[in-house]
Design an enzyme around this catalytic site. Structure first.
Site, short mmCIF file in Angstrom:
data_model
loop_
_atom_site.label_atom_id
_atom_site.label_comp_id
_atom_site.label_asym_id
_atom_site.label_seq_id
_atom_site.Cartn_x
_atom_site.Cartn_y
_atom_site.Cartn_z
N ALA A 279 102.38 86.40 49.76
CA ALA A 279 101.04 85.92 50.12
C ALA A 279 100.75 84.67 49.31
O ALA A 279 101.32 84.46 48.24
CB ALA A 279 100.02 87.00 49.83
N GLY B 286 104.53 89.73 50.08
CA GLY B 286 104.27 89.85 51.52
C GLY B 286 105.49 89.54 52.37
O GLY B 286 105.60 90.02 53.51
N GLU C 47 107.40 92.63 52.42
CA GLU C 47 106.64 93.61 53.22
C GLU C 47 106.82 93.34 54.72
O GLU C 47 106.98 94.27 55.51
CB GLU C 47 105.17 93.56 52.81
CG GLU C 47 104.97 94.15 51.42
CD GLU C 47 103.58 93.87 50.84
OE1 GLU C 47 103.21 92.68 50.73
OE2 GLU C 47 102.89 94.84 50.51
N GLU D 1 104.09 91.53 42.67
CA GLU D 1 102.62 91.48 42.52
C GLU D 1 102.14 91.92 41.16
O GLU D 1 101.11 91.44 40.67
CB GLU D 1 101.95 92.34 43.61
CG GLU D 1 102.08 91.82 45.03
CD GLU D 1 103.36 92.23 45.74
OE1 GLU D 1 104.27 92.78 45.08
OE2 GLU D 1 103.45 92.01 46.96
#
Ligand code: COA
Length: 260
Positions: free
Chosen positions: A66, A111, A114, A134
């Site tokens: 992200a 992300g 993910e 993260e």
């Protein structure tokens, strides 16, 4: 279709959706996330698309996570909406109803990892790196990473990757069962295309049935999963493709599936 930060290409029945922010290692800002969501919705609706490949532009990254710069100023409410949007995209990929392959050539972090895990299959270059970093930002994964990593690779791997934040090599990701095909960097496109073509030639309704049964079964008891499998198996007897596939076998010819 032209989207900022996305490239969409077609090769026969294979649609490739490429995140195209190479200067930011294809980091997912809100705009890119929204465009990806639209692109997958269109791929789902288009019957001419049998297989989707998700890729990242450039040599260095699939998707490096992200967008940290964008997240830095988020309020809790904005963070919740961002997490939900990422989770919705991942679920939409997982439930697309047609096979989705992640083409991973470099960093698949946060992300990016993910999204790769939401794809049904992952083909990776030996130079790829996977991780959920993260925790190094004082965060946890927010696009489904804690849950999909747990389900794909088990509790020990999920806790190791999410607690340390340290990336793992493509070889280790392969050993953990996260990567389906591990190839030298120069062989990546060939491996992705070969797998995509193989899947594109299968009976689409049966492929959807496999995805549905495996994904549903993963969240159900064995008895529920078996019942779902029976119902899906039986339903496929209503398709022209099943008649064609069985007839082609008996006539010793190659089946021509139409998705009917
Ligand atoms: N969000 C926003 N920008 C990012 C990004 C991210 N997740 N990942 C990389 N970028 C940007 C960098 O800020 C840099 O931009 P700049 O040139 O304007 O400064 C550019 O992409 C290149 O990245 P850089 O860090 O210079 O490359 P590197 O080869 O030194 O390091 C990484 C590569 C992947 C190790 C490093 O970029 C990184 O740690 N990224 C963040 C990974 C992460 O924590 N992801 C999870 C987010 S929840």
């Amino acid at each position: 279709m032209a989207y900022r930060n996305l490239e969409i290409a077609h090769r026969g029945a294979v649609r490739t959706i490429t995140v195209n922010r190479p200067d930011k290692l294809n980091a997912l800002n809100r705009d890119t996330l929204n465009k990806l969501t639209l692109a997958f919705a269109q791929a789902a609706q288009d019957d001419a698309v049998r297989v989707v490949v998700l890729a990242g532009a450039g040599e260095k990254a699939f998707v490096a996570g992200a967008d940290i710069a964008e997240m830095h100023g988020y309020s809790t409410v904005q963070a919740q909406a961002f997490s939900r949007a990422g989770q919705r995209l991942a679920s939409a990929i997982e439930r697309l109803g047609k096979p989705v392959i992640a083409r991973v050539q470099g960093f698949a972090l946060g992300g990016g990892m993910e999204l790769a895990m939401a794809c049904h299959l992952r083909v990776a270059s030996e130079k790829a790196k996977f991780g959920q970093p993260e925790i190094n930002l004082g965060l946890i994964p927010g696009f489904g990473g804690t849950q999909r990593l747990l389900r794909l690779a088990g509790r020990a791997a999920a806790l190791e990757l999410c607690l340390t934040g340290a990336p793992v090599s493509a070889q280790r990701a392969y050993e953990l069962g996260l990567v389906n095909r591990l190839v030298p960097p120069e062989a990546l496109d060939e491996a992705v295309n070969a797998l995509a073509d193989q899947l594109a030639a299968t009976a689409p309704l049966a492929a959807a049935g496999v995805l549905d049964a495996v994904l549903t079964g993963g969240e159900a008891t064995l008895d529920q999963g078996l019942e779902f499998e029976t119902q899906t198996f039986a339903l496929l007897f209503a398709t022209g493709d099943m008649r064609e596939g069985t007839a082609a076998f008996m006539e010793k010819r190659k089946a021509a599936f139409k998705g009917e």
